[in-house]
Design a protein around this motif. Structure first.
Motif, PDB file in Angstrom:
ATOM      1  N   ILE A 110      -1.065  20.496 -19.800  1.00  0.00           N
ATOM      2  CA  ILE A 110      -1.316  19.078 -19.560  1.00  0.00           C
ATOM      3  C   ILE A 110      -0.132  18.430 -18.844  1.00  0.00           C
ATOM      4  N   ARG A 111       1.089  18.813 -19.213  1.00  0.00           N
ATOM      5  CA  ARG A 111       2.256  18.280 -18.508  1.00  0.00           C
ATOM      6  C   ARG A 111       2.195  18.625 -17.027  1.00  0.00           C
ATOM      7  N   ASN A 112       1.816  19.832 -16.729  1.00  0.00           N
ATOM      8  CA  ASN A 112       1.713  20.245 -15.322  1.00  0.00           C
ATOM      9  C   ASN A 112       0.615  19.468 -14.605  1.00  0.00           C
ATOM     10  N   LEU A 113      -0.509  19.258 -15.281  1.00  0.00           N
ATOM     11  CA  LEU A 113      -1.587  18.470 -14.671  1.00  0.00           C
ATOM     12  C   LEU A 113      -1.154  17.020 -14.457  1.00  0.00           C
ATOM     13  N   ASN A 114      -0.417  16.449 -15.411  1.00  0.00           N
ATOM     14  CA  ASN A 114       0.085  15.081 -15.254  1.00  0.00           C
ATOM     15  C   ASN A 114       1.033  14.970 -14.070  1.00  0.00           C
ATOM     16  N   ASP A 115       1.896  15.980 -13.912  1.00  0.00           N
ATOM     17  CA  ASP A 115       2.820  15.973 -12.769  1.00  0.00           C
ATOM     18  C   ASP A 115       2.051  16.035 -11.452  1.00  0.00           C
ATOM     19  N   GLU A 116       1.015  16.872 -11.417  1.00  0.00           N
ATOM     20  CA  GLU A 116       0.200  16.979 -10.200  1.00  0.00           C
ATOM     21  C   GLU A 116      -0.522  15.660  -9.926  1.00  0.00           C
ATOM     22  N   PHE A 117      -0.982  15.007 -10.982  1.00  0.00           N
ATOM     23  CA  PHE A 117      -1.658  13.713 -10.841  1.00  0.00           C
ATOM     24  C   PHE A 117      -0.700  12.665 -10.274  1.00  0.00           C
ATOM     25  N   ALA A 118       0.488  12.572 -10.836  1.00  0.00           N
ATOM     26  CA  ALA A 118       1.468  11.599 -10.353  1.00  0.00           C
ATOM     27  C   ALA A 118       1.830  11.872  -8.896  1.00  0.00           C
ATOM     28  N   SER A 119       2.027  13.135  -8.560  1.00  0.00           N
ATOM     29  CA  SER A 119       2.371  13.488  -7.182  1.00  0.00           C
ATOM     30  C   SER A 119       1.241  13.128  -6.222  1.00  0.00           C
ATOM     31  N   ARG A 120       0.018  13.391  -6.622  1.00  0.00           N
ATOM     32  CA  ARG A 120      -1.115  13.086  -5.752  1.00  0.00           C
ATOM     33  C   ARG A 120      -1.283  11.580  -5.591  1.00  0.00           C
ATOM     34  N   MET A 121      -1.069  10.834  -6.659  1.00  0.00           N
ATOM     35  CA  MET A 121      -1.166   9.379  -6.563  1.00  0.00           C
ATOM     36  C   MET A 121      -0.128   8.827  -5.591  1.00  0.00           C
ATOM     37  N   LEU A 122       1.102   9.330  -5.661  1.00  0.00           N
ATOM     38  CA  LEU A 122       2.166   8.805  -4.804  1.00  0.00           C
ATOM     39  C   LEU A 122       1.987   9.209  -3.342  1.00  0.00           C
ATOM     40  N   THR A 123       1.346  10.357  -3.114  1.00  0.00           N
ATOM     41  CA  THR A 123       1.188  10.815  -1.727  1.00  0.00           C
ATOM     42  C   THR A 123      -0.176  10.472  -1.129  1.00  0.00           C
ATOM     43  N   GLN A 124      -1.204  10.312  -1.986  1.00  0.00           N
ATOM     44  CA  GLN A 124      -2.552  10.081  -1.470  1.00  0.00           C
ATOM     45  C   GLN A 124      -3.240   8.870  -2.095  1.00  0.00           C
ATOM     46  N   GLY A 125      -2.515   8.136  -2.956  1.00  0.00           N
ATOM     47  CA  GLY A 125      -3.137   7.012  -3.651  1.00  0.00           C
ATOM     48  C   GLY A 125      -3.357   5.797  -2.773  1.00  0.00           C
ATOM     49  N   HIS A 126      -2.656   5.680  -1.642  1.00  0.00           N
ATOM     50  CA  HIS A 126      -2.811   4.534  -0.748  1.00  0.00           C
ATOM     51  C   HIS A 126      -3.798   4.862   0.366  1.00  0.00           C
ATOM     52  N   LYS A 127      -4.612   3.880   0.706  1.00  0.00           N
ATOM     53  CA  LYS A 127      -5.630   4.096   1.732  1.00  0.00           C
ATOM     54  C   LYS A 127      -5.005   4.293   3.093  1.00  0.00           C
ATOM     55  N   TRP A 128      -3.955   3.502   3.393  1.00  0.00           N
ATOM     56  CA  TRP A 128      -3.268   3.627   4.675  1.00  0.00           C
ATOM     57  C   TRP A 128      -1.819   4.048   4.444  1.00  0.00           C
ATOM     58  N   HIS A 129      -1.355   4.918   5.284  1.00  0.00           N
ATOM     59  CA  HIS A 129       0.054   5.322   5.248  1.00  0.00           C
ATOM     60  C   HIS A 129       0.750   4.653   6.428  1.00  0.00           C
ATOM     61  N   VAL A 130       1.420   3.524   6.161  1.00  0.00           N
ATOM     62  CA  VAL A 130       2.002   2.677   7.210  1.00  0.00           C
ATOM     63  C   VAL A 130       3.427   3.132   7.499  1.00  0.00           C
ATOM     64  N   VAL A 131       3.710   3.346   8.793  1.00  0.00           N
ATOM     65  CA  VAL A 131       5.021   3.827   9.233  1.00  0.00           C
ATOM     66  C   VAL A 131       5.641   2.793  10.159  1.00  0.00           C
ATOM     67  N   GLU A 132       6.911   2.477   9.948  1.00  0.00           N
ATOM     68  CA  GLU A 132       7.618   1.549  10.825  1.00  0.00           C
ATOM     69  C   GLU A 132       7.580   2.060  12.265  1.00  0.00           C
ATOM     70  N   ASP A 133       7.425   1.128  13.195  1.00  0.00           N
ATOM     71  CA  ASP A 133       7.285   1.516  14.601  1.00  0.00           C
ATOM     72  C   ASP A 133       8.473   2.317  15.103  1.00  0.00           C
ATOM     73  N   GLU A 134       9.683   1.877  14.736  1.00  0.00           N
ATOM     74  CA  GLU A 134      10.878   2.547  15.246  1.00  0.00           C
ATOM     75  C   GLU A 134      11.064   3.934  14.636  1.00  0.00           C
ATOM     76  N   GLU A 135      10.357   4.211  13.522  1.00  0.00           N
ATOM     77  CA  GLU A 135      10.453   5.527  12.889  1.00  0.00           C
ATOM     78  C   GLU A 135       9.357   6.472  13.359  1.00  0.00           C
ATOM     79  N   LEU A 136       8.423   5.945  14.148  1.00  0.00           N
ATOM     80  CA  LEU A 136       7.266   6.739  14.544  1.00  0.00           C
ATOM     81  C   LEU A 136       7.601   7.569  15.782  1.00  0.00           C
ATOM     82  N   ASP A 137       7.764   8.857  15.592  1.00  0.00           N
ATOM     83  CA  ASP A 137       7.970   9.774  16.704  1.00  0.00           C
ATOM     84  C   ASP A 137       7.042  10.971  16.487  1.00  0.00           C
ATOM     85  N   PHE A 138       7.141  11.973  17.331  1.00  0.00           N
ATOM     86  CA  PHE A 138       6.224  13.118  17.252  1.00  0.00           C
ATOM     87  C   PHE A 138       6.370  13.855  15.928  1.00  0.00           C
TER      88      PHE A 138
END
Length: 711
Positions: free
Chosen positions: A406-434
């Protein structure tokens, strides 16, 4: 077919063994007959040996077998062995002989059924040649295709008697030097090889002194399989057919004494019956053999380690048999102990016989007590019971280590929320490169530049939700609308996590009941107690998730954190600072010869010029910053609430009591009967396990008593 016999002459090997050695072989044979742990005949397990007699055609194989076993074999020069015959000698209080044909896998179903009806008559050792003939006739009749000379079918003969050494003796077709059919040659080689390469085979390599040593195919074939000669004894036959003092006799005498084949057990020489002596008794045969070795040139081998005569061969085979078994004793005892441990565990799970409601209640009460202890330890992360939780160094069995899972599943849940929980991934213009774009595309499919996001999404949303706010200022309600869209993936990610955790708990409980109860009772407990309780907890988790989602999905953002405003201003200051630094960097890059900015007025002018380039009619930038600051705070609260309030409180709290003694005491007699009664299969299984455990304990004790210094 099995028939009783009044007199059975078995091998004479038993009289050459001590009482303890005979007792050891009897014990191992008893284990074999009980099918204990498939101990014998497994790859890498020598087990009870089988004697494989192989050689070229007409090398005297059958005559050697006949002298050893005192079972008459077909020995006429015009008759050759055309299939494998397995003589399984087993010790028993009453003499009997049984036989059957084991059909080759290549046979059709119709042919197999016909061979299964074989009725060859065999009521004494003297009638064995008749049995061989009858078996061959049956194989020929069963064959639907063209007539063949050799068969893959096997004649199995079981000979039981009080003075028989437990041993399997295999008579094989002889290697063919020439045949019009290459298929016959390949079939014989394949058949012999299948037996010789088995680790529990003691190989008697028979060569005839009548033929040249270099032409003996058996020596070449055995060298390919038993390269070290560790399981092979060479046997020379027909020494009496060589002229005394001839060059060929000298060649064979030298070969026997030098052992160039490096057979571990060296060479042995026997004299078989001649054609004129076919009807002589075994005693007469042995007397003529002893006289020959006493008066011939072969006598000189007796001092070179080469043994002569059938009596000496029996003694050597008895030693080889015991050596073969002794090599397997350590692993054999270990297997017995492992099997004993498994059998005792199975018997413990079956519990005592339970035919009355009281017996059934006691059985379920014991299970519930153990259930509570195991479940509590699993939730607390204490996995000291290796019989269930397994070895901590092994990565297997993680599903039994519930807290770790369960601890491992909770860690995976937290990681997925932080990386995929937002609908849009907004990047500052000056940081946007290839490189940033490529990496963002991997971690989040909806990555977007901030300027594009503000124009396409925030400005568009602001237009349809405009109120009385002044131009350039943000609409407070817009923050909530934008947040609701940005946090839209939370529900699906959290729902998947709750299902994963629930399934992990269900898998754990199923494994635990499989460990504590017999299969039938375990299944009934799952159906009537565990599954309903788990479904109830699953619904509680879903209700809790719905409750946790309401403020983030349906209500306007609320935040009473006194440091929230400070974070907003820090974000603004950081944005302005970044814009200024970027503007100055560009100006210095374009005007390298111009003096650097030094006065406050120039810096202020630069800030104004930078800010004026932003056309923020709807205050979208401010709206986004407020929303993002609130999102960063809210997602951590949501993740922690899902773990603590949904998973822990609704699913895991009180899990060890999901099946308690109270549940069993409240059961009616009918329900007790339904869940805890025993099927006939369980009753038989308990009796079988008790018998098996007794055999195992006796076997271990006997082996240790007979070989105390070896184990």
């Amino acid at each position: 077919m099995t028939v009783p016999v009044h007199v059975l002459e078995g091998t004479t090997l038993d009289r050459l063994l001590s009482d303890d050695e005979n007792r050891l072989l009897d014990t191992i044979d008893e284990l074999r007959s009980q099918g204990v742990g498939r101990l014998l005949g497994e790859p890498g397990q020598p087990g009870l040996p089988q004697l494989i007699v192989c050689g070229d055609q007409s090398s005297g194989k059958s005559s050697v077998l006949e002298a050893l076993t005192r079972v008459r074999f077909p020995t006429k020069s015009t008759v050759c062995t055309t299939f494998a015959s397995e003589l399984r000698l087993r010790r028993g209080p009453r003499s009997r002989i049984g036989c059957r044909i084991r059909a080759a896998p290549s046979r059709s179903q119709e042919e197999k059924e016909q061979l299964a009806r074989f009725q060859g008559f065999f009521d004494s050792a003297e009638r064995f040649p008749d049995l061989i003939t009858a078996a061959r006739d049956c194989m020929v009749k069963a064959s639907k295709g063209p007539t063949v000379a050799f068969f893959e079918d096997i004649l199995e003969v079981e000979i039981v008697g009080p003075k028989v050494v437990p041993l399997t003796i295999v008579d094989l077709p002889g290697y063919i030097h020439y045949s019009e059919s290459k298929k016959d040659i390949d079939l014989v080689q394949s058949l012999v090889r299948s037996y010789v390469q088995q680790d529990n085979s003691i190989i008697l390599a028979i060569i005839s002194a009548h033929n040249d040593i270099g032409n003996q195919s058996v020596l070449t074939e055995i060298e390919k399989i038993d390269k070290a000669g560790a399981r092979t004894l060479g046997v020379m036959t027909k020494p009496d057919e060589l002229p005394s003092g001839s060059e060929k006799e000298a060649e064979y005498l030298l070969h026997a004494s030098n052992n160039p084949n490096k057979f571990k057990y060296g060479w042995h020489v026997v004299r078989n019956r001649s054609y004129e002596e076919q009807d002589s008794t075994f005693e007469e045969r042995n007397k003529r053999e002893a006289d020959f070795f006493q008066d011939s040139s072969w006598k000189q081998l007796s001092g070179t380690g080469v043994s002569l005569g059938i009596d000496a061969l029996q003694q050597r085979l008895s030693r080889m048999l015991l050596d073969h078994v002794a090599l397997s004793l350590p692993s054999l005892v270990q297997q017995l102990e492992d099997d004993l441990k498994r059998s005792e565990g199975k018997l413990a799970r079956l519990g005592e016989a339970r035919s009355t409601p009281k017996d059934q209640l006691n059985y379920l009460s014991d299970i519930s007590e153990s259930f509570r202890e195991y479940a509590r330890e699993a939730l607390e992360g204490r996995y000291h019971r290796k019989s269930f939780f397994g070895d901590p160094l092994s990565l297997e069995g993680l599903e039994k280590r519930l807290r770790a899972k369960i601890r491992n599943l909770n860690d995976e849940f937290a990681s997925r929320m932080l990386t995929q929980g937002h609908k849009w991934h907004v990047v500052e213009d000056e940081e946007l490169d290839f490189e940033t774009s490529s990496q963002s595309a991997i971690t989040h499919p909806n990555f977007i530049a901030k300027s594009v996001f503000l124009e396409r999404h925030v400005d568009t949303l602001a237009q349809v939700e405009r109120g009385n706010e002044l131009s350039g200022t943000s609409n407070p309600l817009l923050i909530g609308s934008l947040f609701h869209q940005q946090s839209a993936p939370w529900e699906q990610i959290a729902s998947v996590h709750l299902d994963d955790v629930w399934n992990a708990v269900k898998d754990f409980l199923e494994l635990l009941l499989r460990h504590l109860a017999d299969e039938r009772t375990g299944n009934q407990l799952l159906i009537h107690i565990i599954d309903p309780a788990l479904e109830n907890r699953r619904q509680q988790m879903r209700n809790k998730l719905e409750e946790l989602l309401v403020p983030h999905r349906d209500h306007s953002p609320i935040n009473v954190d006194p440091h929230f405003a400070r974070r907003i201003w820090s974000t603004r200051e950081e944005r302005v600072a970044k814009s200024l630094v970027e503007a100055i960097r560009k100006e210095l890059t374009l005007n390298k010869d111009k003096a650097p900015i030094s006065s406050n007025e120039e810096i202020i002018a630069k800030i104004r010029r930078t800010e004026s380039t932003v056309d923020d009619k709807y205050g979208s930038n401010e709206t986004f910053e407020f929303m993002q600051a609130y999102y960063d705070s809210a997602i951590l609260i949501f993740v922690n609430n899902v773990v603590s309030l949904a998973v822990e409180q609704c699913l895991l709290t009180g899990l060890p009591k999901i099946f308690s003694s109270l549940d069993t005491r409240d059961m009616t007699n009918e329900k007790l009967e339904l869940i805890a009664s025993e099927s006939r299969e369980i009753v038989l299984e308990r009796d079988r396990l008790k018998e098996r455990i007794q055999v195992l304990r006796t076997g271990i004790r006997t082996i240790r008593e007979v070989r105390p210094g070896k184990l």
